[in-house]
Design a protein around this motif. Sequence first.
Motif, PDB file in Angstrom:
ATOM      1  N   ASP A 136       0.833  -1.209   0.000  1.00 42.18           N
ATOM      2  CA  ASP A 136       0.000   0.000   0.000  1.00 42.18           C
ATOM      3  C   ASP A 136       0.867   1.257   0.000  1.00 42.18           C
ATOM      4  O   ASP A 136       0.534   2.259  -0.658  1.00 42.18           O
ATOM      5  CB  ASP A 136      -0.912   0.012   1.221  1.00 42.18           C
ATOM      6  N   ASP A 139       2.005   2.090  -3.403  1.00 38.79           N
ATOM      7  CA  ASP A 139       0.919   2.674  -4.195  1.00 38.79           C
ATOM      8  C   ASP A 139       0.702   4.146  -3.893  1.00 38.79           C
ATOM      9  O   ASP A 139       0.253   4.906  -4.762  1.00 38.79           O
ATOM     10  CB  ASP A 139      -0.386   1.917  -3.942  1.00 38.79           C
ATOM     11  N   GLY A 146       2.406   7.766  -6.371  1.00 35.06           N
ATOM     12  CA  GLY A 146       2.861   6.442  -6.770  1.00 35.06           C
ATOM     13  C   GLY A 146       4.368   6.378  -6.897  1.00 35.06           C
ATOM     14  O   GLY A 146       5.097   7.180  -6.299  1.00 35.06           O
ATOM     15  N   ASN A 150       6.581  -0.224 -11.805  1.00 32.82           N
ATOM     16  CA  ASN A 150       5.825  -1.181 -11.008  1.00 32.82           C
ATOM     17  C   ASN A 150       6.753  -2.032 -10.144  1.00 32.82           C
ATOM     18  O   ASN A 150       7.941  -2.174 -10.436  1.00 32.82           O
ATOM     19  CB  ASN A 150       5.015  -2.098 -11.917  1.00 32.82           C
ATOM     20  N   ARG A 524       2.888   1.049  -9.760  1.00 28.03           N
ATOM     21  CA  ARG A 524       2.092   0.589  -8.621  1.00 28.03           C
ATOM     22  C   ARG A 524       2.586  -0.786  -8.172  1.00 28.03           C
ATOM     23  O   ARG A 524       3.313  -1.474  -8.883  1.00 28.03           O
ATOM     24  CB  ARG A 524       0.602   0.479  -9.015  1.00 28.03           C
TER      25      ARG A 524
END
Length: 532
Positions: A136, A139, A146, A150, A524
């Motif tokens: 989290d 994220d 962000g 990724n 993310r």
Amino acid sequence: MDLVFQDAEVVDGTGAPSYRADVALDGGRIAAIVKEGAAAGCQRPTARRVIDAEGLVLAPGFIDMHAHSDLALLRDPDHGAKAAQGVTLEVLGQDGLSYAPADDRTLGEIRAAIAGWNGDAGDVDLDWRTVGGYLDRLDTAHGGRGIAVNAAYLIPQGTVRMYAMGWADRPATGAELDRMRALVAEGLEQGAVGLSSGLTYAPGMYAPDAELTALCRVVARYGGYYCPHHRSYGAGALTAYEEMVRLTREAGCALHLAHATMNFGVNKGRAGELLALLDEALAAGADITLDTYPYTPGCTTLAAVLPSWAHEGGPEALLARLRDDATAERIRHHLEVTGSDGCHGVPMDWDTIEISGVTDPALADAVGRRLDGWPAARRLLLADRLGPTILQHVGHEENVRAIMRHPAHTGGSDGILQGAKPHPRAYGTFPEYLGRYVRDEGVLSLEECVAHLTSRPAARLRLPDRGRVREGYVADLVLFDPATVASGATYAHPRTLPTGIPHVLVAGEFVIEDGRRTQALPGRAIRRTPVA
């Protein structure tokens, strides 16, 4: 459409021959692919923005299967070291040591233990305690915007053991093993993709096979994979690989071998023996992949080469042992005569050790120097409180080349971003594959290399819509010039960015545009795909 790349040479990630096409993006996904010479009536896609991709290869974004950016993604929104290489996804939590799950005690200990990898974390608010909390936080990093690329996460087995039973060098009790199994299950439920180990790093190295097998059974139940830095890359390398294959087959768990290579003089020219072992297991039904970086030296912390018994009790206990002359002499004997298990059972050759970083700026003049023996190593470990990182010049080019050709191979930088003189793999792994090993030396074809860096790791991570240039897939993409792509990073100047990679997109947003880092933070946390 949002964007069209016209006349790109598409290398789609599958290993199939490239083709020329227009590729349209919309809403963060690949909306249309129109190949050159398409049937009459198939119009070229139009968009609000059109980029002429003539002379450029369009490929899926690269997946770094072995990254140490656990805090770097939170600390630095730019993260150009990876974004500029075309990396669009990193796998964190490597080598059995990271920051979740943890309690207050464990976090303090892990900060000290891996300060050489990630800094001491004093500039990062470690406000999570669970795997889900850490994901989290990725994220919502940088004011909720962000992260640059990724990130997926492996539950670190050494940290789990530290949490459940401290730094004890003994088998776990039944209650302690139950606690570890519960922590692993909880982390997988919260989105981790598997479990990592560092079996030459304390305290994970204290776990016997039965304990690791029990944890791998939990991983298998959730459809994850086990990623071990196994017990030896030196004198016992083949035995260590066999152990991991046997253990995961017993547990019914997929296996991904971390930075899989054969190092030190005892393994020169022996990559074929490793590959024969893996081929035999694959033929018998094992689920095995591996990653490597395209360089010969390794990189770790200086403390990691010490014998396992010296680490028992944690960082403060190790420092106390180093201060004691008699114990320090025992450590020296294990390093130089017996062959420390932390140094893969091979007697230490100090000429192979180069200091790549320190945590205390007052010790900066040590960086770039070779150690001239145990007294110098001991002084530096004490002065920098276990902080130094090292390059270990123990690899063999013929082994590197043989392993990267294997069909189970994927790319992983093992990039440590800390230190004044880090390993150039942190900034150069992926363009090094494309420039040196594809274009210049022909070790791999371009299509095959891109498959190693994209669809194969995506399959291991069980990502249903990444790793290929295909309609409907997430638009994690890289455009590079196959004639000029190259790593700029060298051992002398390891933080130099690559050339020949003008555009990198994450979910359809440019993170690199015209060769420069944008302000975008579209990355993310990528959570484990539930088992059907």
